[in-house]
Scaffold this active site. Structure first.
Site, mmCIF file in Angstrom:
data_model
loop_
_atom_site.group_PDB
_atom_site.id
_atom_site.type_symbol
_atom_site.label_atom_id
_atom_site.label_comp_id
_atom_site.label_asym_id
_atom_site.label_seq_id
_atom_site.Cartn_x
_atom_site.Cartn_y
_atom_site.Cartn_z
ATOM 1 N N GLN A 94 0.834 -1.206 0.000
ATOM 2 C CA GLN A 94 0.000 0.000 0.000
ATOM 3 C C GLN A 94 0.866 1.252 0.000
ATOM 4 O O GLN A 94 1.652 1.472 0.921
ATOM 5 C CB GLN A 94 -0.923 0.014 1.222
ATOM 6 C CG GLN A 94 -1.923 1.170 1.198
ATOM 7 C CD GLN A 94 -2.833 1.160 2.402
ATOM 8 O OE1 GLN A 94 -2.434 1.577 3.491
ATOM 9 N NE2 GLN A 94 -4.057 0.690 2.230
ATOM 10 N N GLY A 95 0.717 2.082 -1.026
ATOM 11 C CA GLY A 95 1.460 3.331 -1.124
ATOM 12 C C GLY A 95 0.539 4.524 -0.932
ATOM 13 O O GLY A 95 0.220 5.233 -1.890
ATOM 14 N N SER A 111 3.650 -1.220 3.528
ATOM 15 C CA SER A 111 3.702 -2.584 4.054
ATOM 16 C C SER A 111 4.163 -3.581 2.996
ATOM 17 O O SER A 111 3.592 -3.651 1.906
ATOM 18 C CB SER A 111 2.320 -2.990 4.567
ATOM 19 O OG SER A 111 1.835 -2.072 5.513
ATOM 20 N N GLU A 140 -10.617 -1.695 4.780
ATOM 21 C CA GLU A 140 -9.544 -1.782 5.759
ATOM 22 C C GLU A 140 -10.073 -1.641 7.178
ATOM 23 O O GLU A 140 -9.651 -2.335 8.089
ATOM 24 C CB GLU A 140 -8.492 -0.708 5.473
ATOM 25 C CG GLU A 140 -7.270 -0.787 6.371
ATOM 26 C CD GLU A 140 -6.196 0.205 5.969
ATOM 27 O OE1 GLU A 140 -5.030 -0.034 6.303
ATOM 28 O OE2 GLU A 140 -6.530 1.223 5.327
#
Length: 378
Positions: A121-122, A156, A239
């Site tokens: 995840q960016g 991550s 999420e």
């Protein structure tokens, strides 16, 4: 909210429980926590087993209630967690399933479900803090590609990822929330540098990612150009709404183990400790019911997307988890300083939960504005 399971859902639970009982004893030992290539292979191997047994698509092609049963049963059985592929299975994958084109769903969902590709995840950036809309990573259009320059932090599993769900600013002159796009970034593209970050617990599952004129096909954009903030809210709904389901079950199991440990070492005689354990038990039972409510809401949605109730859950769960592991330290006494004892590393990682997936301050703002209808702060 209907908490009763159908006959079909009960049959699914029984079948899954039986399969787990047969398969789990034959799994190889888990690799070292510091060996990320081995952990990637282990986690993807488990996902492949799930896929081959017919459980790989439960995250998207099953109802939210069936997904809840799946996450509950696998956690109770002690099955491997999604691990290195949690972004793909719990964030990026569901987002692409909800927002992607048929071609995008065909390209990316299968490899995630078969345990072939890992996502990271960016989203977060060094200068944006909790204000995600303040991101500065730029992407300017050059024909059929975007040219991306900037940096991300707390990415991550970037060191073992094949793809990154990336937020970029495609219109620098638009209002902050309207000039953002959601891209699928291939992590082997030229111009990407990954620098691992070591956490307080000694692990290195996070990294800084630097992007120097990285070219990303326009076809890798999920959703319309400049509509990335709305797509991001879909990602964050998954999420915060359903991605922590297994962890609630795990925390309830830890509570049982803490009570057993306290009886064994004599700390059960402390009425204050018993009261705290009882309060935590009530808290996690309530969180489980809230999870069921969020899942019921998602089931009523045409796309299976959780609502803002996920922010209520995330806020309560983050702080309850910290209190749980503070209580674990109280049960362990001086042994809580021994990093080889159960729960000690979990206590260190619990500190991050009020920051990860949106800080507690952000969650309070969401609850105040979108649920309570309070005016935005200035």
């Amino acid at each position: 909210m209907d908490l009763e399971h159908t006959a079909e859902e009960k049959e699914f639970r029984a079948r899954l429980r039986s399969w787990l009982a047969r398969v789990l004893p034959a799994l190889p030992p888990k690799p070292s926590p510091d060996d990320w290539p081995a952990r990637r292979a282990y986690d993807l191997g488990w996902q492949r087993r799930l896929h081959d047994a017919g459980y790989g698509e439960v995250h998207w092609d099953a109802s939210p209630t069936t997904r809840l049963i799946f996450l509950e049963e696998t956690e109770i059985a002690g099955a491997p967690y999604v691990g290195a592929n949690f972004v793909g299975l719990l964030h990026a994958g569901p987002t692409i399933a909800a927002e992607g084109t048929p071609e995008q769903r065909a390209r990316w969902l299968g490899p995630i479900l078969r345990g072939e590709e890992v996502w990271c995840q960016g989203f977060s950036e060094p200068d944006a803090g909790s204000d995600l809309a303040a991101l500065r990573t730029r992407a300017h259009r050059d024909g059929d590609t975007y040219v991306v320059t900037g940096s991300k932090i707390w990415t991550s599993h970037a060191e073992v990822a094949d793809w990154c769900e990336l937020l970029v600013r495609t219109d620098p002159d638009a209002p902050r929330h309207r000039g953002i796009s959601w891209l699928a970034l291939p992590m082997d593209a030229p111009g990407i540098t990954v620098r691992p970050l070591r956490t307080l617990a000694g692990s290195a599952e996070f990294a800084e990612v630097f992007l120097d004129e990285v070219r990303v096909p326009v076809a890798h954009r999920v959703g319309a150009e400049h509509d990335g903030w709305r797509v991001t809210m879909v990602t964050l709904s998954f999420e915060r709404g359903t991605a922590f389901v297994g962890e609630v079950v795990a925390c309830r199991r830890v509570l049982t183990e803490l009570a057993r440990e306290a009886r064994a070492n004599g700390r059960w005689d402390d009425p204050g400790l018993r009261r705290r354990l009882g309060t935590l038990n009530a808290e996690f039972r309530a969180l489980w019911r809230l999870t069921q409510w969020n899942v019921s809401e998602a089931e009523a949605s045409s796309r299976g997307v959780p609502g803002v109730g996920g922010s209520v859950f995330k806020l309560r769960y983050s702080h309850a988890r910290q209190r749980l592991y503070d209580t674990a330290a109280e049960v362990l006494g001086p042994d809580a300083l021994d990093l080889d004892r159960p729960w000690t590393l979990d206590r260190l990682s619990a500190l991050s939960y009020t920051i990860a997936a949106g800080t507690s301050q952000i969650q309070r703002n969401i609850v105040a504005e979108r649920i309570l209808g309070l005016p935005k702060g200035r």
